[in-house]
Scaffold this motif. Structure first.
Motif, PDB file in Angstrom:
ATOM      1  N   PRO A   1     -15.771  27.137  15.140  1.00 13.52           N
ATOM      2  CA  PRO A   1     -15.908  27.672  13.812  1.00 13.52           C
ATOM      3  C   PRO A   1     -17.269  27.866  13.182  1.00 13.52           C
ATOM      4  N   ASP A   2     -18.519  27.329  13.772  1.00 14.73           N
ATOM      5  CA  ASP A   2     -19.761  27.468  13.157  1.00 14.73           C
ATOM      6  C   ASP A   2     -20.491  28.650  14.080  1.00 14.73           C
ATOM      7  N   GLY A   3     -19.723  29.251  14.905  1.00 13.18           N
ATOM      8  CA  GLY A   3     -20.243  30.439  15.848  1.00 13.18           C
ATOM      9  C   GLY A   3     -20.895  30.044  16.869  1.00 13.18           C
ATOM     10  N   SER A   4     -20.965  28.809  17.408  1.00 13.62           N
ATOM     11  CA  SER A   4     -21.661  28.520  18.462  1.00 13.62           C
ATOM     12  C   SER A   4     -20.664  28.616  19.614  1.00 13.62           C
ATOM     13  N   PHE A   5     -20.826  28.943  20.936  1.00 15.54           N
ATOM     14  CA  PHE A   5     -20.219  29.007  22.093  1.00 15.54           C
ATOM     15  C   PHE A   5     -20.243  27.916  22.675  1.00 15.54           C
ATOM     16  N   ARG A   6     -19.094  27.596  23.587  1.00 13.87           N
ATOM     17  CA  ARG A   6     -18.755  26.316  24.129  1.00 13.87           C
ATOM     18  C   ARG A   6     -18.782  26.643  25.565  1.00 13.87           C
TER      19      ARG A   6
END
Length: 152
Positions: free
Chosen positions: A135-140
């Motif tokens: 949700p914060d825009g970081s990728f996993r």
């Protein structure tokens, strides 16, 4: 003079860099390009694709097909497709570290997992795909592909 907030932010950034840096920890290094270590704790490549070609020159002959003359090795290239899971190991800066190496514009020594020196190589290109965003825009998940070419 920097304020307290800037100083603390700088210290946190330094600590994160040290923690998330290209350190293989206790995981075996699969391949090393210059100072960059490919390992389970950094960026692991899924496979190593190597393409070697050899030069043959035509020797024209009257009334016959040309004969071939071996000229020597021609091109040697490696492609390393892989994946990084920044929440699990390695952090999100591994591909950026490879880009910094590429931007330096110099050849790097390539060393395999057994200490064998594969010669000097340059980074021709890096491709990256980021997916599974939080949700914060970081990728996993970060897929990458590094293209290397042998230098002389």
């Amino acid at each position: 003079m920097p304020g307290l907030r800037e100083t603390l932010t700088g210290l946190i950034d330094l600590a994160q860099d040290a923690f998330l840096g290209n350190d293989s920890g206790n995981a075996p290094v699969l391949l090393m390009l210059g100072t960059f270590k490919f390992s389970l704790n950094t960026a692991v490549f899924q496979e190593m694709q190597r393409r070697s070609s050899y030069a043959w020159g035509d020797v024209e002959r009257f009334g016959k097909l040309p004969a071939l003359q071996y000229m020597g090795p021609d091109d040697d290239a490696i492609t390393l497709p892989g994946v990084v899971f920044p929440d699990w190991k390695g952090g999100s800066r591994q591909v950026d570290d490879l880009r910094k190496l590429a931007e330096a514009g110099v050849p790097y020594q390539l060393i395999d997992a057994f200490g064998g020196v594969l010669g000097d190589w340059v980074i021709l290109g890096i491709e990256e795909t980021q997916s599974i965003h939080s949700p914060d825009g970081s990728f996993r998940r970060q897929e990458f592909s590094v293209r290397l070419r042998r230098y002389a």
